[in-house]
Design an enzyme around this catalytic site. Structure first.
Site, PDB file in Angstrom:
ATOM      1  N   GLY A  54     108.953  -1.536-108.737  1.00  9.74           N
ATOM      2  CA  GLY A  54     108.518  -0.837-107.527  1.00  9.74           C
ATOM      3  C   GLY A  54     109.567   0.039-106.894  1.00  9.74           C
ATOM      4  O   GLY A  54     110.216  -0.346-105.929  1.00  9.74           O
TER       5      GLY A  54
ATOM      6  N   ASP B 178     122.726   0.272-111.944  1.00 11.69           N
ATOM      7  CA  ASP B 178     122.709   1.721-111.716  1.00 11.69           C
ATOM      8  C   ASP B 178     121.379   2.210-111.137  1.00 11.69           C
ATOM      9  O   ASP B 178     121.361   3.067-110.254  1.00 11.69           O
ATOM     10  CB  ASP B 178     123.109   2.507-112.977  1.00 11.69           C
ATOM     11  CG  ASP B 178     122.269   2.147-114.181  1.00 11.69           C
ATOM     12  OD1 ASP B 178     121.470   1.190-114.101  1.00 11.69           O
ATOM     13  OD2 ASP B 178     122.404   2.816-115.219  1.00 11.69           O
ATOM     14  N   GLY B 179     120.258   1.611-111.601  1.00 14.53           N
ATOM     15  CA  GLY B 179     118.941   2.029-111.101  1.00 14.53           C
ATOM     16  C   GLY B 179     118.825   1.761-109.602  1.00 14.53           C
ATOM     17  O   GLY B 179     118.426   2.641-108.820  1.00 14.53           O
TER      18      GLY B 179
ATOM     19  N   ILE C  56     124.009  -7.610-116.438  1.00  9.23           N
ATOM     20  CA  ILE C  56     124.460  -8.246-117.689  1.00  9.23           C
ATOM     21  C   ILE C  56     124.720  -7.186-118.752  1.00  9.23           C
ATOM     22  O   ILE C  56     125.449  -7.427-119.691  1.00  9.23           O
ATOM     23  CB  ILE C  56     123.448  -9.296-118.222  1.00  9.23           C
ATOM     24  CG1 ILE C  56     122.108  -8.655-118.616  1.00  9.23           C
ATOM     25  CG2 ILE C  56     123.250 -10.417-117.223  1.00  9.23           C
ATOM     26  CD1 ILE C  56     121.237  -9.579-119.467  1.00  9.23           C
ATOM     27  N   ASP C  57     124.119  -5.997-118.598  1.00  9.60           N
ATOM     28  CA  ASP C  57     124.258  -4.954-119.631  1.00  9.60           C
ATOM     29  C   ASP C  57     125.654  -4.319-119.620  1.00  9.60           C
ATOM     30  O   ASP C  57     126.049  -3.685-120.593  1.00  9.60           O
ATOM     31  CB  ASP C  57     123.202  -3.853-119.411  1.00  9.60           C
ATOM     32  CG  ASP C  57     121.797  -4.409-119.268  1.00  9.60           C
ATOM     33  OD1 ASP C  57     121.545  -5.507-119.813  1.00  9.60           O
ATOM     34  OD2 ASP C  57     120.954  -3.776-118.620  1.00  9.60           O
TER      35      ASP C  57
ATOM     36  N   GLY D 122     120.584  -6.366-123.121  1.00 12.30           N
ATOM     37  CA  GLY D 122     121.640  -5.360-122.982  1.00 12.30           C
ATOM     38  C   GLY D 122     121.114  -3.964-122.754  1.00 12.30           C
ATOM     39  O   GLY D 122     121.863  -3.012-122.640  1.00 12.30           O
ATOM     40  N   ARG D 123     119.793  -3.843-122.764  1.00 12.61           N
ATOM     41  CA  ARG D 123     119.150  -2.539-122.642  1.00 12.61           C
ATOM     42  C   ARG D 123     119.731  -1.558-123.662  1.00 12.61           C
ATOM     43  O   ARG D 123     119.862  -1.947-124.814  1.00 12.61           O
ATOM     44  CB  ARG D 123     119.243  -2.011-121.220  1.00 12.61           C
ATOM     45  CG  ARG D 123     117.826  -1.584-120.779  1.00 12.61           C
ATOM     46  CD  ARG D 123     117.735  -1.073-119.413  1.00 12.61           C
ATOM     47  NE  ARG D 123     117.621  -2.090-118.418  1.00 12.61           N
ATOM     48  CZ  ARG D 123     116.493  -2.495-117.845  1.00 12.61           C
ATOM     49  NH1 ARG D 123     115.340  -1.969-118.195  1.00 12.61           N
ATOM     50  NH2 ARG D 123     116.487  -3.395-116.900  1.00 12.61           N
TER      51      ARG D 123
ATOM     52  N   HIS E  61     115.878 -14.324-120.985  1.00 12.52           N
ATOM     53  CA  HIS E  61     116.405 -14.460-119.621  1.00 12.52           C
ATOM     54  C   HIS E  61     117.364 -15.622-119.432  1.00 12.52           C
ATOM     55  O   HIS E  61     117.953 -15.763-118.355  1.00 12.52           O
ATOM     56  CB  HIS E  61     115.241 -14.528-118.633  1.00 12.52           C
ATOM     57  CG  HIS E  61     114.474 -13.236-118.592  1.00 12.52           C
ATOM     58  ND1 HIS E  61     113.579 -12.891-119.572  1.00 12.52           N
ATOM     59  CD2 HIS E  61     114.532 -12.191-117.733  1.00 12.52           C
ATOM     60  CE1 HIS E  61     113.088 -11.692-119.305  1.00 12.52           C
ATOM     61  NE2 HIS E  61     113.647 -11.242-118.203  1.00 12.52           N
TER      62      HIS E  61
HETATM   63  O1  F6P Z   1     119.051  -4.837-117.138  1.00 12.09           O
HETATM   64  C1  F6P Z   1     119.075  -6.215-117.280  1.00 12.09           C
HETATM   65  C2  F6P Z   1     118.010  -6.690-118.234  1.00 12.09           C
HETATM   66  O2  F6P Z   1     118.130  -8.099-118.362  1.00 12.09           O
HETATM   67  C3  F6P Z   1     118.019  -6.019-119.590  1.00 12.09           C
HETATM   68  O3  F6P Z   1     119.049  -6.490-120.418  1.00 12.09           O
HETATM   69  C4  F6P Z   1     116.611  -6.328-120.053  1.00 12.09           C
HETATM   70  O4  F6P Z   1     116.155  -5.365-120.978  1.00 12.09           O
HETATM   71  C5  F6P Z   1     115.802  -6.240-118.781  1.00 12.09           C
HETATM   72  O5  F6P Z   1     116.715  -6.414-117.708  1.00 12.09           O
HETATM   73  C6  F6P Z   1     114.717  -7.263-118.658  1.00 12.09           C
HETATM   74  O6  F6P Z   1     114.030  -7.033-117.462  1.00 12.09           O
HETATM   75  P1  F6P Z   1     112.906  -7.995-116.868  1.00 12.09           P
HETATM   76  O7  F6P Z   1     113.603  -9.027-116.026  1.00 12.09           O
HETATM   77  O8  F6P Z   1     112.047  -7.095-116.073  1.00 12.09           O
HETATM   78  O9  F6P Z   1     112.199  -8.631-118.016  1.00 12.09           O
END
Ligand code: F6P
Length: 362
Positions: free
Chosen positions: A80, A117-118, A141-142, A185-186, A284
């Site tokens: 959001g 960053d977002g 974490i990335d 890690g995106r 997670h």
């Molecule tokens: O940016 C942190 C991160 O944990 C990424 O490594 C992963 O791709 C993403 O967030 C997962 O997001 P969500 O909690 O929305 O599943």
């Protein structure tokens, strides 16, 4: 004279060390400057509520255990964008004014945002439009925030992934299997690269370096020559298939999220060889684990410095870890560059010299 009043919010995906940062902010603000400290609930969503969803923090809040706990007790959200906020009937609304109004209703002398960053981009825009006085602490974490060597949460995620490799080693050896560990890690391969080295992976696959299934097979064959029949493969979630496709999971809410490259690698290897593969996707667990000592220390140091910035009325700054100390940079500069793994990184060279297969272009 009345006390200064500051707010804290955590925004974006949670990670280990957020509670440690909030604790440190509280102690510095209270003990050194006698500020009143308020935690805003659920990131910017707390500012949308009326009255604003906020709690005043006190010494009892921390009572010892929060420092050790993963996640954020204030709550967070990574959904959001307030400028395009999804409504229940599938439409979008601009809720930025509500957040700005909520911020001003609280009469804050400063707001510390702990985000990636977002989140920093969004809050920077809100701050500009609504004259909000913000200071940012990087967490993710990335570990992809350009201006800081480390962000809160990264070391914890690496530790969790390393422990997973430790646990997979024995079962891989018992069954002579290739155990594939998929990590988060995106678009950056830092978790896979660091944990792969620490956890003795034979193969590390990261989005920044091109690999091939034949390259992996060649590595497995070379291990067989030394009579090693089992292996550990760590793969970052944003690694693509050989033909360059992103692998995504479709969720019940209709969203597609990174995930599944581990299964792809396993299938390809089992198609072309007699290697038995099993896949573990850590997910997670990397975010919710208790923070490591280094994340607690980093979070504590960032918290102190961020409060000092607020006290000096130095706003629109991001704290960063550089050359073994905390520094500050303008938020824009802090997030300008996306920090990927670079070919020239010492850890890439380290992996290569440990005989780890990390791709074909190297
Ligand atoms: O940016 C942190 C991160 O944990 C990424 O490594 C992963 O791709 C993403 O967030 C997962 O997001 P969500 O909690 O929305 O599943």
């Amino acid at each position: 004279m009345t006390n200064k009043k500051i707010g804290i919010l955590t925004s974006g995906g949670d990670c280990g060390g957020l509670n440690a940062a909030i604790r440190s902010i509280f102690y510095r603000a209270k003990n050194k400057y006698n500020m009143d400290v308020f935690g805003i609930k659920d990131g910017t969503a707390g500012f949308m509520q009326r009255p604003v969803a906020a709690v005043e923090l006190n010494h009892k809040t921390f009572g010892g255990y929060l420092l050790r706990q993963g996640g954020t007790f204030l709550g967070s959200t990574n959904k959001g964008n307030p400028f395009k906020f999804p409504t229940k009937d599938g439409k979008y609304l601009d809720r930025s004014k509500d957040i700005i109004e909520g911020y001003h209703q609280m009469n804050l002398d400063g707001l510390i945002i702990i985000g990636g960053d977002g989140s920093m981009q969004i809050l920077k825009k809100l701050a500009k439009e609504g004259e909000m006085k913000i200071v940012a602490i990087p967490k993710t974490i990335d570990n992809d925030v350009g201006a800081t060597e480390s962000s809160i949460g990264f070391h914890t995620a690496v530790d969790v992934a390393t422990q997973a490799l430790d646990n997979l080693q024995s079962t891989a050896a018992s069954h002579r299997r290739s155990m594939i560990l998929e990590v988060m890690g995106r678009d950056a391969g830092h978790i896979a690269l660091n944990a792969g080295i620490a956890g003795g992976a034979d193969i590390i696959l990261i989005p920044e370096i091109k690999y091939s299934i034949d390259g992996i097979i060649k590595k497995l064959n070379s291990m067989k020559k030394h009579d090693i029949q089992h292996s550990l493969i760590i793969v970052a979630e944003a690694v693509k298939t050989e033909d360059g496709s992103i692998v995504l999971h479709k969720y019940m809410d209709g969203e597609k999220r990174l995930g599944g490259i581990g299964d792809y690698i396993a299938q390809e290897l089992m198609k072309k060889t007699d290697v038995e593969c099993r896949v573990t996707s850590l997910g997670h667990v990397q975010r919710g684990a208790p923070p490591t000592a280094s994340d607690r220390i980093l979070a504590s140091a960032f918290g102190v410095y961020a409060v000092d910035l607020i006290n000096e009325e130095k706003f629109d700054r991001m704290v960063a870890w550089k050359d073994r100390k905390v520094v500050d940079v303008p938020i824009d500069e802090g997030i300008r560059t996306y920090k990927n793994v670079e070919r020239k990184d010492s850890l890439v060279e380290t992996a290569l010299s440990l005989d780890i297969y990390i791709g074909d272009e190297i």
